[in-house]
Design an enzyme around this catalytic site. Sequence first.
Site: not given
Length: 536
Positions: A110, A141, A220
Amino acid sequence: MKYPLIFICLTLLLGSTSYAQESTPAPPPVEPQAPLPAVPPKASPAQAVVPVPVPIAAPKPNGPVQKSLVRITATSVEPDYKAPWNSGGIERGVGAGFVISGNRILTNAHVVSNGRYLTVERDGDPNKYPATVQFVANDCDLALITVSAPDFFKNMIPLKFGGIPELESTVSAYGYPIGGERMSVTTGIVSRVDFQLYTHSSIDQHLTIQISAQINPGNSGGPVMQNAKVVGVAFQGYSGDVAQGVAYMIPTPVINRFLKDIGDGHYDKYVDLGLTYSKLQNPAQRRFLGLKEDDRGVLVNTVVAAGPSADILRPGDVLLAIDDHPIASDSNVEFEGERAEFQEVVERKFRGDSVKFDVWRDKQPTTVTIKLYTPWPYLIQGHSYDVRPRYVLYGGLLFQPLNLDLIEAYRPTDLRLRHFFEYFVPEQIYLQHPDVIVLTNILPDPINTYLAPYRGGIVDEINGKKIRTLDELAQAFSETSERFVIRMIGDGPPLVLDRNKVDTARDRIKVRYNVLKEQNLQEQPVAKTTEQANKI
């Protein structure tokens, strides 16, 4: 999807105390007070003053992580499902990544999905280096990127992977939260190891590890470390409005599977059995099925016709063991020294691999073998990335195939449409409608006046011919008919378009609404060559 660690060194020496802190401001000054009268201590010739040892935390328990961590800036373009001929809106985000063997950088999918231009920065270097994506796995992911600059990886230290950390053990998460330009680290404990939904795809569930370390935007893709090894990749968490101190990392079994999958130069996605099942913990239900009182087995509810289990397993079968691992009535197995969902055995396999089941069928034991692949009907219920939306525009009417991105763009309230989406796989709707074609939008023009009530309808047939796919819809509109009679699923009169009037209005509609292209029948990937990326 932090604050620097503060290490306090405490030294006691004959009643005097000193404090040392790293990268923390000095404490505020305290107003001086009048000294208290001195009280002489009682004499005790046999008593000796013994210093009390205090444990001191290691200043860098995971080593020089700065030499492995990178800051990723991504410029992305989000598709516009309400006007799919447009390129979409430009967005910018910041994430983290870390160097692994082979001059590669591991991060979250992402962070780079829908990206048009990526740059990475490393500690102590003011330059921003253009990066390219090598592999993206949206279902788990994860992504790999690299930098072509010859000296970028010089003096960078590739990180190594560890195993699954124990519950209540301490881990540290590294990244660049809330737009920060310097590395940040937070610590927490391992709270739970479980299967959870991966929100990037919104359809896939894999092994995850819940941690109490704070995970914020910018974390992230950063490593979560223990004992100088990566034990996970930070990727999602709850907002403070939902839960406090709940964040998740992708554990190393998922990471290792991704790296192994791309070993042949292509990512094949996760495989799936294509079935639903129920736990068999109720004693009366077990007796009805003729099962032993050994607390084993789960009941097969449905088998997806487009999945690998079709024609091999049946509804009503009881799965007793998978690859010789007994399946408990709560659906768990003992696997690699841990108790895990039996699907975890399938999770470790790849396209073309086989799995063996011991099955209880019609009160008799049998054994079956299933060759695994990825069932396609699940794809419409997950997000799509790096592709252009499919559509057909005719007479100002916009027709699009149903999927999750469409649902989120239009937020329909029509119950029939919601039903087709939610039960597309469980009710095998895809057998009759591989594409559920929806009239999503109307670009107002005199030729389509008063057609607003048809918005949100599902196309059933055109001129008496059943429409199963978007290609069939485009083919129907290309025929030389005087008019097109479009019937929707459900009651009500058909929608009728006059071909000659549509042809007359075509250019007018395209100019008025800046329509560059009237149809896109394939989910064409957006080109991302290095040359194109550098031109953006």
